[in-house]
Design a protein around this motif. Sequence first.
Motif, mmCIF file in Angstrom:
data_model
loop_
_atom_site.group_PDB
_atom_site.id
_atom_site.type_symbol
_atom_site.label_atom_id
_atom_site.label_comp_id
_atom_site.label_asym_id
_atom_site.label_seq_id
_atom_site.Cartn_x
_atom_site.Cartn_y
_atom_site.Cartn_z
ATOM 1 N N THR A 11 0.896 -0.919 -0.059
ATOM 2 C CA THR A 11 0.517 -0.453 -0.362
ATOM 3 C C THR A 11 0.800 1.137 0.193
ATOM 4 O O THR A 11 1.755 0.770 0.558
ATOM 5 C CB THR A 11 -0.786 0.341 1.380
ATOM 6 N N VAL A 12 0.112 1.953 -0.625
ATOM 7 C CA VAL A 12 1.103 3.636 -0.713
ATOM 8 C C VAL A 12 0.434 5.050 0.196
ATOM 9 O O VAL A 12 -1.009 4.584 -0.591
ATOM 10 C CB VAL A 12 1.895 4.015 -2.190
ATOM 11 N N VAL A 13 0.425 5.146 1.129
ATOM 12 C CA VAL A 13 -0.474 5.639 1.530
ATOM 13 C C VAL A 13 -0.250 7.155 1.351
ATOM 14 O O VAL A 13 0.734 7.903 1.343
ATOM 15 C CB VAL A 13 -0.808 5.914 3.569
ATOM 16 N N LEU A 14 -1.312 7.751 0.575
ATOM 17 C CA LEU A 14 -1.056 9.339 0.372
ATOM 18 C C LEU A 14 -1.498 10.548 1.081
ATOM 19 O O LEU A 14 -2.421 9.659 2.109
ATOM 20 C CB LEU A 14 -1.614 8.935 -1.313
ATOM 21 N N GLY A 15 -0.907 11.682 1.337
ATOM 22 C CA GLY A 15 -1.420 13.165 2.158
ATOM 23 C C GLY A 15 -2.357 13.494 0.714
ATOM 24 O O GLY A 15 -2.436 13.593 -0.291
ATOM 25 N N ILE A 16 -2.924 14.355 1.783
ATOM 26 C CA ILE A 16 -3.631 15.360 0.696
ATOM 27 C C ILE A 16 -2.834 16.306 0.132
ATOM 28 O O ILE A 16 -3.706 16.380 -0.995
ATOM 29 C CB ILE A 16 -4.333 16.131 2.029
ATOM 30 N N GLY A 56 -2.469 15.697 6.951
ATOM 31 C CA GLY A 56 -1.435 15.937 6.786
ATOM 32 C C GLY A 56 0.361 14.695 5.942
ATOM 33 O O GLY A 56 0.030 14.018 5.766
ATOM 34 N N GLY A 57 1.203 15.631 6.055
ATOM 35 C CA GLY A 57 2.484 14.386 4.853
ATOM 36 C C GLY A 57 2.123 14.231 3.554
ATOM 37 O O GLY A 57 0.988 14.495 3.178
ATOM 38 N N LEU A 58 3.069 13.379 3.255
ATOM 39 C CA LEU A 58 3.227 13.202 2.521
ATOM 40 C C LEU A 58 3.126 11.141 1.659
ATOM 41 O O LEU A 58 3.010 10.771 2.675
ATOM 42 C CB LEU A 58 4.358 13.316 1.210
ATOM 43 N N ALA A 59 3.407 10.722 0.676
ATOM 44 C CA ALA A 59 3.014 9.075 0.516
ATOM 45 C C ALA A 59 4.292 8.881 1.122
ATOM 46 O O ALA A 59 5.502 9.165 1.224
ATOM 47 C CB ALA A 59 3.207 9.279 -1.306
ATOM 48 N N VAL A 60 3.347 7.901 1.566
ATOM 49 C CA VAL A 60 4.757 6.382 2.274
ATOM 50 C C VAL A 60 4.128 5.199 1.772
ATOM 51 O O VAL A 60 3.291 5.332 2.225
ATOM 52 C CB VAL A 60 4.762 6.910 3.312
ATOM 53 N N VAL A 61 5.646 4.059 1.777
ATOM 54 C CA VAL A 61 5.160 2.770 1.699
ATOM 55 C C VAL A 61 5.216 2.328 2.933
ATOM 56 O O VAL A 61 5.654 2.425 3.914
ATOM 57 C CB VAL A 61 6.082 2.906 0.660
ATOM 58 N N LEU A 62 3.668 1.078 3.177
ATOM 59 C CA LEU A 62 3.120 0.502 3.325
ATOM 60 C C LEU A 62 3.258 -1.189 2.771
ATOM 61 O O LEU A 62 3.453 -1.303 1.968
ATOM 62 C CB LEU A 62 2.339 0.653 4.580
ATOM 63 N N ASP A 63 4.605 -2.197 3.717
ATOM 64 C CA ASP A 63 4.319 -3.853 2.972
ATOM 65 C C ASP A 63 4.526 -4.060 4.311
ATOM 66 O O ASP A 63 4.911 -3.774 5.583
ATOM 67 C CB ASP A 63 5.336 -3.703 1.896
ATOM 68 N N SER A 107 14.595 11.895 1.424
ATOM 69 C CA SER A 107 13.340 11.243 1.940
ATOM 70 C C SER A 107 12.636 10.947 1.360
ATOM 71 O O SER A 107 11.771 12.599 1.010
ATOM 72 C CB SER A 107 13.924 10.436 3.124
ATOM 73 N N TYR A 108 11.574 9.940 1.372
ATOM 74 C CA TYR A 108 9.749 10.376 1.447
ATOM 75 C C TYR A 108 9.006 10.814 2.609
ATOM 76 O O TYR A 108 9.901 10.643 3.458
ATOM 77 C CB TYR A 108 9.089 9.356 0.037
ATOM 78 N N CYS A 109 8.023 11.913 2.835
ATOM 79 C CA CYS A 109 7.480 11.966 3.184
ATOM 80 C C CYS A 109 8.407 13.167 4.756
ATOM 81 O O CYS A 109 7.977 12.843 5.331
ATOM 82 C CB CYS A 109 6.393 11.044 4.202
ATOM 83 N N PRO A 110 9.510 13.491 3.823
ATOM 84 C CA PRO A 110 10.285 14.114 4.851
ATOM 85 C C PRO A 110 9.517 15.128 6.353
ATOM 86 O O PRO A 110 8.537 16.327 5.771
ATOM 87 C CB PRO A 110 11.217 14.887 3.981
ATOM 88 N N GLY A 111 10.689 15.306 7.242
ATOM 89 C CA GLY A 111 9.978 15.915 8.395
ATOM 90 C C GLY A 111 10.685 16.206 9.754
ATOM 91 O O GLY A 111 12.028 15.450 8.778
ATOM 92 N N ILE A 152 7.833 9.994 11.469
ATOM 93 C CA ILE A 152 6.103 10.146 12.932
ATOM 94 C C ILE A 152 5.603 11.500 12.174
ATOM 95 O O ILE A 152 5.378 12.047 11.918
ATOM 96 C CB ILE A 152 7.272 11.553 14.237
ATOM 97 N N SER A 153 4.161 10.925 12.277
ATOM 98 C CA SER A 153 3.596 12.256 12.264
ATOM 99 C C SER A 153 2.360 12.521 13.376
ATOM 100 O O SER A 153 2.317 11.081 14.396
ATOM 101 C CB SER A 153 2.447 12.002 10.665
ATOM 102 N N GLN A 154 1.365 13.605 13.102
ATOM 103 C CA GLN A 154 0.680 13.817 14.142
ATOM 104 C C GLN A 154 -0.848 14.196 13.889
ATOM 105 O O GLN A 154 -0.911 14.633 13.141
ATOM 106 C CB GLN A 154 0.739 14.622 15.281
ATOM 107 N N ARG A 155 -1.878 14.023 14.806
ATOM 108 C CA ARG A 155 -3.412 13.800 14.375
ATOM 109 C C ARG A 155 -4.600 14.336 15.469
ATOM 110 O O ARG A 155 -3.741 13.594 16.725
ATOM 111 C CB ARG A 155 -4.032 12.994 13.659
ATOM 112 N N ARG A 156 -5.011 14.998 15.643
ATOM 113 C CA ARG A 156 -5.005 15.847 16.454
ATOM 114 C C ARG A 156 -7.067 15.963 16.446
ATOM 115 O O ARG A 156 -7.379 16.821 15.449
ATOM 116 C CB ARG A 156 -4.305 17.108 17.096
#
Length: 280
Positions: free
Chosen positions: A59-64, A92-99, A148-152, A166-170
């Motif tokens: 799965t590739v999870v995309l950001g808005i 927020g955030g950008l594309a990440v790969v999940l496998d 890197s992808y989804c840099p932060g 790492i990301s956060q959602r409130r």
Amino acid sequence: MTEKPLSLLEQPQWRILDQSSLGPQFDARQSFAFDDTLCASAGSRTSPATARTWVHHDTVVLGIQDSRLPFIQEGIEYLASQGYRAVVRNSGGLAVVLDEGVLNISLIFQESDKGIDINRGYDAMWELVKVMLPEQAAKIEAREIEGSYCPGSYDLSIGGKKFAGISQRRLRNGVAVQIYLCVTGSGSDRAELIRNFYERSLKGSVTKFAYPVIVPEVMASISELTGKDVTIQDMMLKLLTALKNLSGRIFSSSLSMDEQLVFEKNLARMAERNKKIGID
């Protein structure tokens, strides 16, 4: 002299939802609906601090922002041709790969009266990873890894190679701090997939938003960085041991009946969001 506040990891108890072995049919849209549900429960004080673990296959999870790429459909078609489904998350955030080699951890807290400073949430997750990887703890840096992808600013790396983000959602007085840990497999192969996705989705267009220029060599997995064959199960055991030592009590749980109703609504919202850009 002001006392240093206790770490967010030091909770009276930790509720555990382990979804790390549900297999290929477990859809990433469900994960983001789960975290929103647990945020609401923590915010309304009907649930203690919760750790949810999850693994999604191919799965590739995309950001808005990714959903606004000028040739997004071509990017999604490319991912499909490589055997990956695309999902747009609700944050927020950008594309990440999940496998199957990537372990995701969400830590969900109640927002206290004084509030949880955003960096305090990031620091808690960074601290947890260092507790889980004691031999590497001194080498684990939290800083943006360019290329890197989804840099932060809280990319976790060893020797300049990123293995986690790492990301956060409130939401509704709850805070979800989420991390993806590349445990096994090739970090650079995952990055190459995202580089090709952006190339096809941008086609050289100039956009207001600056999408990352991916350099695959700056990403790696924990197994690659340690030279050891670390598994998802190994990391799960390290996580549960760390939380038990920090709190004294952990207990396994599933959603309550009330939470299940909230989850269904959140899942419908996720489905609607994805449908808008042609993802069923």
